[in-house]
Design a protein around this motif. Structure first.
Motif, short mmCIF file in Angstrom:
data_model
loop_
_atom_site.label_atom_id
_atom_site.label_comp_id
_atom_site.label_asym_id
_atom_site.label_seq_id
_atom_site.Cartn_x
_atom_site.Cartn_y
_atom_site.Cartn_z
N SER A 1 -1.22 7.40 -1.15
CA SER A 1 -1.98 6.36 -0.48
C SER A 1 -2.17 6.68 1.00
CB SER A 1 -1.27 5.01 -0.61
OG SER A 1 -1.89 4.02 0.19
N THR A 2 -3.36 6.36 1.51
CA THR A 2 -3.64 6.48 2.95
C THR A 2 -4.25 5.17 3.46
OG1 THR A 2 -5.82 7.47 2.48
CG2 THR A 2 -3.97 8.98 2.85
N THR A 3 -3.85 4.06 2.84
CA THR A 3 -4.37 2.74 3.23
C THR A 3 -3.42 2.08 4.22
OG1 THR A 3 -5.45 2.44 1.08
CG2 THR A 3 -5.05 0.46 2.39
N TYR B 1 0.82 -1.21 0.00
CA TYR B 1 0.00 0.00 0.00
C TYR B 1 0.85 1.26 0.00
CZ TYR B 1 -3.53 -3.38 1.51
OH TYR B 1 -4.37 -4.46 1.60
N SER B 2 2.18 1.09 -0.01
CA SER B 2 3.07 2.25 0.07
C SER B 2 3.25 2.87 -1.31
CB SER B 2 4.42 1.84 0.66
OG SER B 2 5.23 2.97 0.86
N LEU B 3 2.28 3.67 -1.69
CA LEU B 3 2.27 4.35 -2.98
C LEU B 3 2.05 5.84 -2.75
CD1 LEU B 3 -0.08 1.82 -4.75
CD2 LEU B 3 2.31 2.17 -5.37
N THR C 1 2.87 -1.45 -10.48
CA THR C 1 1.65 -2.18 -10.16
C THR C 1 1.35 -3.13 -11.30
OG1 THR C 1 0.81 -0.28 -8.90
CG2 THR C 1 -0.78 -1.97 -9.53
N GLN D 1 -10.34 13.45 1.93
CA GLN D 1 -9.51 12.25 1.98
C GLN D 1 -9.68 11.53 3.32
OE1 GLN D 1 -7.21 11.10 -0.54
NE2 GLN D 1 -7.32 9.29 0.78
N THR E 1 4.88 7.58 2.50
CA THR E 1 4.52 6.82 1.30
C THR E 1 4.89 7.54 0.01
OG1 THR E 1 2.28 7.76 1.34
CG2 THR E 1 2.61 5.66 2.47
#
Length: 333
Positions: free
Chosen positions: A197-199, A192-194, A235, A328, A228
């Protein structure tokens, strides 16, 4: 001859500081294995290897007994260049009393957890000034302590094993004023480290809450804005061969193999160094928890939900200052 300017020298030192940190573990592991194989197979000095392994066995529990920190290592001027590279900034929302112990749950993990290392394994982002009287213990995978010399290097920064026995020891046998640093998402969160991203990989991570309840210590949420943004990732097509391999590998060893990239030694080149993007870490308000020696799953789930709400509030309070829109949301999976 044109001599490099002070600015160029500083940038070069900063790049070297990042490079050596990312490479040092790999170099130490390869060197230790190669040297010991050479000693055993090609020389009569195999007792050196035996002595090394004997010391490793004798000292095996040290990473679970508070480690072996050296403040001189934590204050290396090299770490100042490391923190300045991004730069890293550490902010607190509340003072912490040295008469208590704390567990700081850190988010997000990122790919290499640069901010958490810079803030809590070194003194160069101002930890001791920000939290006077508090001693940080960065908790990491026990596998890092299996290799001679590498384990000494890691422990010298104040790092310890993330095992349950290690946490129990630090919260009961080291007095007060201890801060345990747990990067909750772990390596499973790397995918999820993009950028943008906040996932977070948090829904099934309840062990830190259980430990806090068992010892009656406060939980503190911490969020690192910018972590991130330090790398990009390729991907792959969902369901494709490489994507299926990534999922299979993760199911086997709980590590998601990421095809990531950043910058090279020069600013506009590709490589595996992180981008020089500012990273600001906000340490939130302590969340007091009752002491329950054997909390039930229902009780753990209750306080886990309370913690997630506190983390979301921390994120929402500061997100617009760091480029996120008001709409967000923090995504918890």
């Amino acid at each position: 001859m044109v001599l490099p300017s002070k600015k160029d020298l500083k940038i070069s030192l900063e790049v070297f500081a990042i490079f050596q940190w990312a490479l040092s573990a790999f170099v130490i592991v390869i060197t230790v294995i190669a040297v010991n194989l050479y000693l055993v197979v090609f020389t009569p000095y195999w007792p050196v290897t035996v002595l090394m392994l004997t010391w490793l066995a004798f000292d095996w529990k040290t990473p679970e007994r508070g480690g072996r920190r050296f403040n001189c290592v934590r204050k290396w001027c090299l770490w100042k260049q490391y923190c300045d590279y991004f730069p890293l900034k550490l902010l607190k929302t509340h003072d912490l009393s040295p008469s208590l112990n704390y567990i700081v749950a850190c988010h997000p993990h990122g790919l290499l957890s640069h901010s958490w290392f810079g803030h809590f394994a070194t003194e160069m982002s101002g930890f001791s000034k920000t939290f006077p009287g508090i001693t940080p213990y960065v908790l990491t995978l026990g596998a890092f302590f299996w290799v001679p010399f590498l384990r000494e290097y890691i422990m010298s920064t104040g790092a310890c094993s993330v095992s349950q026995s290690s946490m129990d020891f630090l919260l009961t046998r080291r007095g007060t004023g201890n801060m345990l640093i747990v990067v909750v998402g772990g390596l499973a969160e790397c995918k999820y480290s993009l950028p943008g991203s906040t996932t977070l990989f948090l829904k099934g991570r309840t062990g830190f809450v259980r430990t806090a309840l068992q010892h009656g210590v406060a939980l503190i949420p911490a969020y690192s804005f910018g972590e991130t943004e330090l790398y990009n990732q390729y991907t792959f097509t969902p369901g494709g061969f490489i994507n299926r391999f990534q999922k299979w590998f993760q199911s086997m060893v709980h590590i998601y193999p990421c095809a990531f990239y950043g910058r090279g030694f020069t600013e506009n080149s590709l490589g595996f160094l992180p981008y020089a993007q500012p990273v600001t870490t906000i340490v939130g308000k302590p969340l007091p928890l009752p002491k329950i020696e054997n909390p039930s799953k229902k009780t753990v789930a209750k306080y886990h939900a309370i913690y997630v709400d506190a983390l979301r509030q921390l994120f929402d309070q500061h997100k617009t200052k760091f480029g996120f829109s008001e709409a967000q949301e923090l995504v918890v999976t």
